[in-house]
Write a protein that holds these residues in place. Structure first.
Motif, PDB file in Angstrom:
ATOM      1  N   VAL A  59       0.822  -1.212   0.000  1.00  0.00           N
ATOM      2  CA  VAL A  59       0.000   0.000   0.000  1.00  0.00           C
ATOM      3  C   VAL A  59       0.863   1.271   0.000  1.00  0.00           C
ATOM      4  CG1 VAL A  59      -0.348   0.251   2.487  1.00  0.00           C
ATOM      5  CG2 VAL A  59      -2.158   0.946   0.932  1.00  0.00           C
ATOM      6  N   PHE A  60       2.124   1.161   0.410  1.00  0.00           N
ATOM      7  CA  PHE A  60       3.025   2.327   0.344  1.00  0.00           C
ATOM      8  C   PHE A  60       3.165   2.829  -1.095  1.00  0.00           C
ATOM      9  CE2 PHE A  60       5.818   1.779   4.419  1.00  0.00           C
ATOM     10  CZ  PHE A  60       4.748   2.182   5.188  1.00  0.00           C
ATOM     11  N   TRP A  61       3.134   1.913  -2.061  1.00  0.00           N
ATOM     12  CA  TRP A  61       3.207   2.321  -3.465  1.00  0.00           C
ATOM     13  C   TRP A  61       1.959   3.117  -3.844  1.00  0.00           C
ATOM     14  CZ3 TRP A  61       7.459   1.972  -6.388  1.00  0.00           C
ATOM     15  CH2 TRP A  61       8.462   1.089  -5.972  1.00  0.00           C
ATOM     16  N   ILE A  62       0.815   2.656  -3.371  1.00  0.00           N
ATOM     17  CA  ILE A  62      -0.448   3.330  -3.680  1.00  0.00           C
ATOM     18  C   ILE A  62      -0.480   4.706  -3.025  1.00  0.00           C
ATOM     19  CG2 ILE A  62      -2.958   3.220  -3.359  1.00  0.00           C
ATOM     20  CD1 ILE A  62      -2.592   0.106  -3.463  1.00  0.00           C
ATOM     21  N   THR A  63      -0.091   4.775  -1.747  1.00  0.00           N
ATOM     22  CA  THR A  63      -0.124   6.077  -1.067  1.00  0.00           C
ATOM     23  C   THR A  63       0.877   7.047  -1.700  1.00  0.00           C
ATOM     24  OG1 THR A  63       1.390   5.267   0.653  1.00  0.00           O
ATOM     25  CG2 THR A  63      -0.977   5.189   1.139  1.00  0.00           C
ATOM     26  N   SER A  64       1.973   6.541  -2.221  1.00  0.00           N
ATOM     27  CA  SER A  64       2.935   7.411  -2.903  1.00  0.00           C
ATOM     28  C   SER A  64       2.307   8.000  -4.167  1.00  0.00           C
ATOM     29  CB  SER A  64       4.210   6.651  -3.243  1.00  0.00           C
ATOM     30  OG  SER A  64       4.852   6.227  -2.061  1.00  0.00           O
ATOM     31  N   GLY A  65       1.554   7.174  -4.903  1.00  0.00           N
ATOM     32  CA  GLY A  65       0.840   7.679  -6.074  1.00  0.00           C
ATOM     33  C   GLY A  65      -0.220   8.698  -5.691  1.00  0.00           C
ATOM     34  N   ILE A  66      -0.906   8.444  -4.585  1.00  0.00           N
ATOM     35  CA  ILE A  66      -1.947   9.363  -4.111  1.00  0.00           C
ATOM     36  C   ILE A  66      -1.341  10.713  -3.756  1.00  0.00           C
ATOM     37  CG2 ILE A  66      -3.533   9.824  -2.189  1.00  0.00           C
ATOM     38  CD1 ILE A  66      -4.219   6.818  -2.221  1.00  0.00           C
ATOM     39  N   VAL A  67      -0.196  10.700  -3.087  1.00  0.00           N
ATOM     40  CA  VAL A  67       0.405  11.970  -2.676  1.00  0.00           C
ATOM     41  C   VAL A  67       0.870  12.777  -3.900  1.00  0.00           C
ATOM     42  CG1 VAL A  67       2.851  11.420  -2.259  1.00  0.00           C
ATOM     43  CG2 VAL A  67       1.679  12.956  -0.737  1.00  0.00           C
ATOM     44  N   VAL A  68       1.336  12.094  -4.943  1.00  0.00           N
ATOM     45  CA  VAL A  68       1.720  12.797  -6.173  1.00  0.00           C
ATOM     46  C   VAL A  68       0.483  13.400  -6.835  1.00  0.00           C
ATOM     47  CG1 VAL A  68       2.629  12.477  -8.514  1.00  0.00           C
ATOM     48  CG2 VAL A  68       3.826  11.460  -6.555  1.00  0.00           C
ATOM     49  N   LEU A  69      -0.601  12.623  -6.915  1.00  0.00           N
ATOM     50  CA  LEU A  69      -1.837  13.140  -7.504  1.00  0.00           C
ATOM     51  C   LEU A  69      -2.383  14.325  -6.711  1.00  0.00           C
ATOM     52  CD1 LEU A  69      -3.686   9.827  -8.473  1.00  0.00           C
ATOM     53  CD2 LEU A  69      -2.604  11.491 -10.015  1.00  0.00           C
ATOM     54  N   SER A  70      -2.261  14.267  -5.390  1.00  0.00           N
ATOM     55  CA  SER A  70      -2.764  15.374  -4.568  1.00  0.00           C
ATOM     56  C   SER A  70      -1.961  16.647  -4.822  1.00  0.00           C
ATOM     57  CB  SER A  70      -2.757  15.007  -3.085  1.00  0.00           C
ATOM     58  OG  SER A  70      -1.443  14.975  -2.563  1.00  0.00           O
ATOM     59  N   SER A  71      -0.660  16.513  -5.031  1.00  0.00           N
ATOM     60  CA  SER A  71       0.158  17.692  -5.345  1.00  0.00           C
ATOM     61  C   SER A  71      -0.204  18.266  -6.704  1.00  0.00           C
ATOM     62  CB  SER A  71       1.649  17.343  -5.304  1.00  0.00           C
ATOM     63  OG  SER A  71       2.122  17.356  -3.983  1.00  0.00           O
ATOM     64  N   ILE A  72      -0.488  17.389  -7.661  1.00  0.00           N
ATOM     65  CA  ILE A  72      -0.909  17.859  -8.987  1.00  0.00           C
ATOM     66  C   ILE A  72      -2.238  18.603  -8.878  1.00  0.00           C
ATOM     67  CG2 ILE A  72      -1.711  17.082 -11.266  1.00  0.00           C
ATOM     68  CD1 ILE A  72       0.406  14.796 -11.011  1.00  0.00           C
ATOM     69  N   ALA A  73      -3.184  18.045  -8.129  1.00  0.00           N
ATOM     70  CA  ALA A  73      -4.488  18.690  -7.956  1.00  0.00           C
ATOM     71  C   ALA A  73      -4.342  20.046  -7.276  1.00  0.00           C
ATOM     72  CB  ALA A  73      -5.422  17.786  -7.154  1.00  0.00           C
ATOM     73  N   LEU A  74      -3.479  20.126  -6.273  1.00  0.00           N
ATOM     74  CA  LEU A  74      -3.291  21.401  -5.573  1.00  0.00           C
ATOM     75  C   LEU A  74      -2.605  22.426  -6.465  1.00  0.00           C
ATOM     76  CD1 LEU A  74      -3.701  23.053  -3.050  1.00  0.00           C
ATOM     77  CD2 LEU A  74      -1.550  22.144  -2.175  1.00  0.00           C
ATOM     78  N   GLN A  75      -1.655  21.990  -7.263  1.00  0.00           N
ATOM     79  CA  GLN A  75      -0.996  22.932  -8.169  1.00  0.00           C
ATOM     80  C   GLN A  75      -1.993  23.467  -9.194  1.00  0.00           C
ATOM     81  OE1 GLN A  75       2.193  23.822  -7.486  1.00  0.00           O
ATOM     82  NE2 GLN A  75       1.838  25.457  -8.946  1.00  0.00           N
ATOM     83  N   TRP A  76      -2.888  22.610  -9.662  1.00  0.00           N
ATOM     84  CA  TRP A  76      -3.948  23.041 -10.577  1.00  0.00           C
ATOM     85  C   TRP A  76      -4.841  24.084  -9.885  1.00  0.00           C
ATOM     86  CZ3 TRP A  76      -9.221  20.585 -10.940  1.00  0.00           C
ATOM     87  CH2 TRP A  76      -9.961  21.102 -12.007  1.00  0.00           C
ATOM     88  N   ALA A  77      -5.185  23.830  -8.628  1.00  0.00           N
ATOM     89  CA  ALA A  77      -5.993  24.786  -7.870  1.00  0.00           C
ATOM     90  C   ALA A  77      -5.252  26.105  -7.713  1.00  0.00           C
ATOM     91  CB  ALA A  77      -6.349  24.201  -6.500  1.00  0.00           C
ATOM     92  N   TYR A  78      -3.960  26.030  -7.450  1.00  0.00           N
ATOM     93  CA  TYR A  78      -3.141  27.236  -7.291  1.00  0.00           C
ATOM     94  C   TYR A  78      -3.143  28.071  -8.578  1.00  0.00           C
ATOM     95  CZ  TYR A  78       1.042  30.122  -6.780  1.00  0.00           C
ATOM     96  OH  TYR A  78       1.914  31.179  -6.744  1.00  0.00           O
ATOM     97  N   PHE A  79      -2.891  27.416  -9.714  1.00  0.00           N
ATOM     98  CA  PHE A  79      -2.906  28.139 -10.990  1.00  0.00           C
ATOM     99  C   PHE A  79      -4.286  28.711 -11.284  1.00  0.00           C
ATOM    100  CE2 PHE A  79       0.809  25.334 -12.485  1.00  0.00           C
ATOM    101  CZ  PHE A  79       1.743  26.282 -12.094  1.00  0.00           C
ATOM    102  N   SER A  80      -5.325  27.971 -10.916  1.00  0.00           N
ATOM    103  CA  SER A  80      -6.699  28.450 -11.111  1.00  0.00           C
ATOM    104  C   SER A  80      -6.973  29.683 -10.263  1.00  0.00           C
ATOM    105  CB  SER A  80      -7.699  27.342 -10.780  1.00  0.00           C
ATOM    106  OG  SER A  80      -7.522  26.249 -11.642  1.00  0.00           O
ATOM    107  N   ALA A  81      -6.453  29.700  -9.041  1.00  0.00           N
ATOM    108  CA  ALA A  81      -6.635  30.872  -8.171  1.00  0.00           C
ATOM    109  C   ALA A  81      -5.952  32.093  -8.776  1.00  0.00           C
ATOM    110  CB  ALA A  81      -6.086  30.588  -6.781  1.00  0.00           C
ATOM    111  N   LYS A  82      -4.766  31.898  -9.345  1.00  0.00           N
ATOM    112  CA  LYS A  82      -4.050  33.026  -9.956  1.00  0.00           C
ATOM    113  C   LYS A  82      -4.812  33.602 -11.151  1.00  0.00           C
ATOM    114  CE  LYS A  82       0.380  33.285 -10.052  1.00  0.00           C
ATOM    115  NZ  LYS A  82       1.829  33.115 -10.206  1.00  0.00           N
ATOM    116  N   LYS A  83      -5.642  32.761 -11.795  1.00  0.00           N
ATOM    117  CA  LYS A  83      -6.422  33.205 -12.952  1.00  0.00           C
ATOM    118  C   LYS A  83      -7.866  33.552 -12.570  1.00  0.00           C
ATOM    119  CE  LYS A  83      -3.812  30.274 -16.097  1.00  0.00           C
ATOM    120  NZ  LYS A  83      -3.863  29.088 -16.960  1.00  0.00           N
TER     121      LYS A  83
END
Length: 193
Positions: A59-83
Motif C-alpha cells: 500500500v506504500f506504493w499506492i499512497t505514494s501515487g496518491i500523494v503525487v496526484l494530490s500535489s498535482i491537484a493542488l498545483q492546478w488549484a493554485y494556478f486556477s486561483a491566480k487566474k
C-alpha cells in the motif's frame, strides 16, 4: 547627478517575505531536521544488528501515487486561483483534500498490513522506527489537511483569488513539502529496510 544614480543602483534592496511565510519555512526546516535525525538514527541502529527483516506493505506504493496526484491537484488549484477561475480552484481544492484523506486511510492500512506480518511498534527497533517515521509523517499530514480545509473554506467565501494568494501559496508550499518528504521517506525505507 550620474554619481547619485550609480549609488542608488548599488544599494541592495532588502529581501522581504511575509512573516507567516517565514514562520512556515522555519517550521519546515525544523521538520527536515527531525526526519533527518530519525533516518540517521535508523541507519545507525540498523548497523548494530538484531534488525527484523520484512517486506514493506504494498500500500506504500499506492499512497505514494496518491500523494503525487494530490500535489498535482493542488498545483492546478493554485494556478486556477491566480487566474480567478473559481470553479477549477474549488474542484482542485476538494480533490486535494479527498486525496489527502485517502493517503491517511492508506497509511492506516499499511499499519494493518504490518501487524498482519507481525511487525509491531514494540519488540524490534525495525518496527519501532517504521511506526515512528510513518506516524510522524501522518501527524504532519493531518496538520496539512487542516490547513487545506481552511483554504478550501476560504475559496468558497471568495477570499482566495489572484489578489489574495498568501494562504494559498503557503498551503501549496507546505503540501508539496509534505509530499516530497513522503517520497523521500518511502525511498529511504525501500533502500534501507
Amino acid at each position: 547627478m550620474e554619481r547619485e544614480l550609480k549609488y542608488v543602483d548599488m544599494v541592495e534592496q532588502p529581501i522581504s517575505m511575509h512573516p507567516k511565510k517565514f514562520a512556515l519555512w522555519l517550521f519546515m526546516v525544523t521538520v527536515v531536521m527531525l526526519f533527518a535525525a530519525w533516518t540517521s538514527a535508523y541507519i545507525v541502529r540498523q548497523a548494530e544488528g538484531n534488525w527484523l527483516e520484512y517486506d514493506l506493505p504494498q500500500v506504500f506504493w499506492i499512497t505514494s501515487g496518491i500523494v503525487v496526484l494530490s500535489s498535482i491537484a493542488l498545483q492546478w488549484a493554485y494556478f486556477s486561483a491566480k487566474k480567478d477561475n473559481f470553479a477549477n480552484l474549488r474542484t482542485g481544492m476538494v480533490l486535494t483534500v479527498l486525496l489527502g484523506i485517502g493517503f491517511l486511510v492508506g497509511q492506516w492500512y499499511s499499519w494493518v498490513a504490518l501487524v498482519d506480518r507481525e511487525v509491531f511498534f514494540v519488540g524490534n527497533p525495525a518496527g519501532s522506527f517504521l511506526y515512528v517515521i510513518t506516524g510522524m509523517h501522518a501527524l504532519h499530514l493531518i496538520s496539512g489537511l487542516i490547513f487545506l480545509i481552511i483554504v478550501l473554506i476560504s475559496t468558497f467565501r471568495l477570499k482566495v483569488h489572484s489578489q489574495a494568494m498568501n494562504t494559498m501559496e503557503m498551503a501549496t508550499t507546505y503540501w508539496h513539502f509534505l509530499g516530497g518528504l513522503w517520497l523521500y521517506l518511502f525511498m529511504f525505507l525501500l533502500l534501507n529496510h
